[in-house]
Every structure is written in C-alpha cells, then in structure tokens.
Write a protein that holds these residues in place. Sequence first.
Motif, PDB file in Angstrom:
ATOM      1  N   UNK A 284       6.547  48.994  -8.528  1.00 43.62           N
ATOM      2  CA  UNK A 284       6.610  47.887  -9.480  1.00 43.62           C
ATOM      3  C   UNK A 284       6.461  48.438 -10.897  1.00 43.62           C
ATOM      4  N   UNK A 285       7.342  48.009 -11.792  1.00 46.81           N
ATOM      5  CA  UNK A 285       7.257  48.457 -13.182  1.00 46.81           C
ATOM      6  C   UNK A 285       6.117  47.749 -13.903  1.00 46.81           C
ATOM      7  N   UNK A 286       5.945  46.468 -13.584  1.00 45.23           N
ATOM      8  CA  UNK A 286       4.862  45.668 -14.163  1.00 45.23           C
ATOM      9  C   UNK A 286       4.223  44.855 -13.048  1.00 45.23           C
ATOM     10  N   UNK A 287       2.942  44.518 -13.220  1.00 40.42           N
ATOM     11  CA  UNK A 287       2.227  43.676 -12.264  1.00 40.42           C
ATOM     12  C   UNK A 287       1.494  42.591 -13.034  1.00 40.42           C
ATOM     13  N   UNK A 288       1.641  41.339 -12.595  1.00 38.55           N
ATOM     14  CA  UNK A 288       0.948  40.207 -13.202  1.00 38.55           C
ATOM     15  C   UNK A 288       0.043  39.570 -12.157  1.00 38.55           C
ATOM     16  N   UNK A 289      -1.227  39.403 -12.485  1.00 38.77           N
ATOM     17  CA  UNK A 289      -2.188  38.732 -11.603  1.00 38.77           C
ATOM     18  C   UNK A 289      -2.166  37.243 -11.936  1.00 38.77           C
ATOM     19  N   UNK A 290      -1.639  36.437 -11.034  1.00 36.33           N
ATOM     20  CA  UNK A 290      -1.369  35.029 -11.351  1.00 36.33           C
ATOM     21  C   UNK A 290      -2.623  34.201 -11.561  1.00 36.33           C
ATOM     22  N   UNK A 291      -3.747  34.628 -10.976  1.00 33.49           N
ATOM     23  CA  UNK A 291      -4.994  33.877 -11.150  1.00 33.49           C
ATOM     24  C   UNK A 291      -5.817  34.375 -12.344  1.00 33.49           C
ATOM     25  N   UNK A 292      -5.390  35.479 -12.944  1.00 28.94           N
ATOM     26  CA  UNK A 292      -6.169  36.089 -14.019  1.00 28.94           C
ATOM     27  C   UNK A 292      -5.421  36.177 -15.347  1.00 28.94           C
ATOM     28  N   UNK A 293      -4.095  36.037 -15.302  1.00 24.60           N
ATOM     29  CA  UNK A 293      -3.300  36.197 -16.507  1.00 24.60           C
ATOM     30  C   UNK A 293      -2.381  34.997 -16.706  1.00 24.60           C
ATOM     31  N   UNK A 294      -1.939  34.799 -17.949  1.00 26.19           N
ATOM     32  CA  UNK A 294      -0.978  33.746 -18.255  1.00 26.19           C
ATOM     33  C   UNK A 294       0.426  34.263 -17.953  1.00 26.19           C
ATOM     34  N   UNK A 295       1.062  33.672 -16.946  1.00 26.45           N
ATOM     35  CA  UNK A 295       2.345  34.181 -16.457  1.00 26.45           C
ATOM     36  C   UNK A 295       3.412  34.128 -17.547  1.00 26.45           C
ATOM     37  N   UNK A 296       3.489  33.007 -18.269  1.00 27.88           N
ATOM     38  CA  UNK A 296       4.545  32.830 -19.265  1.00 27.88           C
ATOM     39  C   UNK A 296       4.426  33.862 -20.379  1.00 27.88           C
ATOM     40  N   UNK A 297       3.224  34.009 -20.925  1.00 25.96           N
ATOM     41  CA  UNK A 297       3.059  34.950 -22.034  1.00 25.96           C
ATOM     42  C   UNK A 297       3.280  36.386 -21.576  1.00 25.96           C
ATOM     43  N   UNK A 298       2.855  36.723 -20.358  1.00 23.94           N
ATOM     44  CA  UNK A 298       3.059  38.073 -19.852  1.00 23.94           C
ATOM     45  C   UNK A 298       4.544  38.378 -19.647  1.00 23.94           C
ATOM     46  N   UNK A 299       5.288  37.428 -19.082  1.00 25.57           N
ATOM     47  CA  UNK A 299       6.724  37.649 -18.873  1.00 25.57           C
ATOM     48  C   UNK A 299       7.463  37.747 -20.200  1.00 25.57           C
ATOM     49  N   UNK A 300       7.066  36.929 -21.169  1.00 23.10           N
ATOM     50  CA  UNK A 300       7.697  37.016 -22.489  1.00 23.10           C
ATOM     51  C   UNK A 300       7.395  38.359 -23.157  1.00 23.10           C
ATOM     52  N   UNK A 301       6.163  38.841 -22.960  1.00 20.74           N
ATOM     53  CA  UNK A 301       5.805  40.150 -23.522  1.00 20.74           C
ATOM     54  C   UNK A 301       6.618  41.260 -22.872  1.00 20.74           C
ATOM     55  N   UNK A 302       6.700  41.227 -21.551  1.00 18.47           N
ATOM     56  CA  UNK A 302       7.413  42.268 -20.808  1.00 18.47           C
ATOM     57  C   UNK A 302       8.886  42.317 -21.183  1.00 18.47           C
ATOM     58  N   UNK A 303       9.505  41.151 -21.337  1.00 14.24           N
ATOM     59  CA  UNK A 303      10.944  41.088 -21.616  1.00 14.24           C
ATOM     60  C   UNK A 303      11.256  40.978 -23.105  1.00 14.24           C
ATOM     61  N   UNK A 304      10.261  41.140 -23.956  1.00 12.90           N
ATOM     62  CA  UNK A 304      10.440  40.967 -25.412  1.00 12.90           C
ATOM     63  C   UNK A 304      11.071  39.615 -25.718  1.00 12.90           C
ATOM     64  N   UNK A 305      10.629  38.593 -24.946  1.00  8.30           N
ATOM     65  CA  UNK A 305      11.073  37.193 -25.091  1.00  8.30           C
ATOM     66  C   UNK A 305      12.556  36.994 -24.792  1.00  8.30           C
ATOM     67  N   UNK A 306      13.184  37.991 -24.137  1.00 12.50           N
ATOM     68  CA  UNK A 306      14.589  37.833 -23.743  1.00 12.50           C
ATOM     69  C   UNK A 306      14.715  37.075 -22.418  1.00 12.50           C
TER      70      UNK A 306
END
Length: 330
Positions: free
Chosen positions: A191-213
């Motif tokens: 996995x290039x990135x890992x998001x913990x759904x109970x500990x992190x904000x999914x939307x903001x993390x995905x926007x950060x990872x994809x540079x909001x693309x």
Amino acid sequence: MSKTVMMRAIGAADVLQIEDVQISAPKKNEVQISVHAIGLNRAEIMYRTGNYVIEPTFPSVLGYEAAGVVTALGEDASDFKIGDFVSVIPSFGFDEYGTYGELINIPMHAVVKHPENLTFEQAAASWMMFVTAYGALVHLGNLQKEQYVVIGAASSSVGVAAIQIANMLGATPVALTRTSAKKQQLIDLGAKYVISTEEQDIVSELNRITSSQGVNMAFDPVGGPTVGKIMQAMAPQGMFFQYGALDTRDIQMSVMDVLGKHLTLRGYELFEITTDPKALAQAKQFVYQGLASGELLPLIDQVFKFDDIQKAHEYMEKNAQIGKIVVNVQ
C-alpha cells in the motif's frame, strides 16, 4: 469414501462435522480432484450461519476454493488430464458443489491449472481473491497507470489482492483499515498510503494524498457512512465498486458529488466474472500470468489441519487475519 465436511443445521462452527461420504464418478463436464488444500472465504461463514444468498438445504456441503490433483475425468472434460495440478475458482452454488473434502467433483469451467511455482496451499489461496479484485479493477474499471484507487478492508485477502494488482498496473493503492494497528503491515504489503478510518478524517486525507485532484476508483466491501465520505474525495468520472456489506447501514452521499463529478456507484459480485465464459477466460489468463511471474502472490495468514475446520472458521470470525486462511487436507 472421502472425509467430507457436512453441515446439517445452521449455527456456530460446531455444526461442521467431518463424515465419510461416498463420492460418485465425475459426471459429464466434471473433474474429480484429490484435494491437498482448501482456501476459506467469508461466504462460507455467512452460509453456515444462514446469512448468505443461498438458503441451505440439509445435509449440505460447502466451500468455494481448493487445490489438488486431477484423479478422474467425466465425459467431455477434455481441458484436463489425470495428474494435472489444479485449483478451483468459485463459480457454483453450495447447493451444487463444495470443496471441503478429500475428494471432490467440480464442473470443468470452475477448474484451472495453476503455475508450477505455487504450493498447493498458495494455489488454494489465490483464485477467489485475485479474480474478485481483477473483475472490478481491470475488467470493469480499466484501472490505469498513475491513477489512485481506494481499497476498503485492505487487510482482507481480497484487499491484499487489490493492492498487488494496483501495483502491477502502476496505479497507486490507498488502503483503508479501521485502526492504525495494521498500518505498517499494509505498507509492507505494497500500500502506498494507509488511512485509519476510525482515527483519521477520510476526506481530508484523500484530498491531501491526491493533491485535491481526487481518487479515480474505490473498491470496497464495507459500505455504510464511509461510502459518502470517499465519494466526496473522488475525481470526475470516478468509479466506486461496492462488493460487500460488512456495514449494513444505508449508503448516503451528496447528490451534488454524484451529479457534479459524474460519479458511478456500482454493485459488483465475483459471479459477474465467473459465470461469464469470456470474462472468466480473461481472468484466468491475467491471474495465471501474474502468479507465474511472481507479481501476484497470495498472502497466507494461518494454516489449519483438516480436522480443525471448526477452529479455522472460529478464527476467521475473529477478523484478526491479514490475508488468507488455509486448511491443509493432505
């Protein structure tokens, strides 16, 4: 006679009993296999507890995956010969066939030769996970190099398969897991990135990872409120594949996300691939080549003895594994 796991009632793992069963000669278009290893699947737990799409009729067999050696051939089963090393691909109902036994008859279309570089345990662990992921990511989704794909329940066997296929295609796998406990293991698995759904904000993390693309594809067996959050962070023309319902709550999402970005939310099942002869043939070729080259390799969490089939089911119900649970028959 074959030692075969039979089920005579729905319930806990102790309804699974090993019995001596007379196995008939294979019928037309059937292949008889001496089983060396069995791969366990969540569907078998659901069937055993009466929560599957097929209603049990008793006594019942069960099991979708196995690997072994061809011992007999029915009429017109000309794709194989006695002595072939083969695996079983789920493409039948438990009301028709099952793989939990020392000797099984399986329809020819559900049997595939596996590469020589695999052990029987690895072969038994491969086809459900890789064909399931292939069907959505490749056959239907056409995932491309440098695209982002979100993978729900990433530590499951299908999740691990999706990570490997994404990397094989040059895409970027973003793994979702409930807590950070499995983060490093998922990174180690590709996995290039890992998001913990109970500990992190999914939307903001995905926007950060994809540079909001935005994310190009999502492949998820969970469902529930998380779906709407992922949809918020998807790219225009993004595709969301829902292939399970571990969270049975209704999916809710913003209609403006769907309309404004022309998103697709699609239900998906493995049987869309395995019951379509052309799609199944393409899946077999893709997965075989990946396994033979080493780009695809099943992750086995734990191996149980055949006599411990109840313990294997109980272990799966704990949801603690990363990868596949296998039962060694011989």
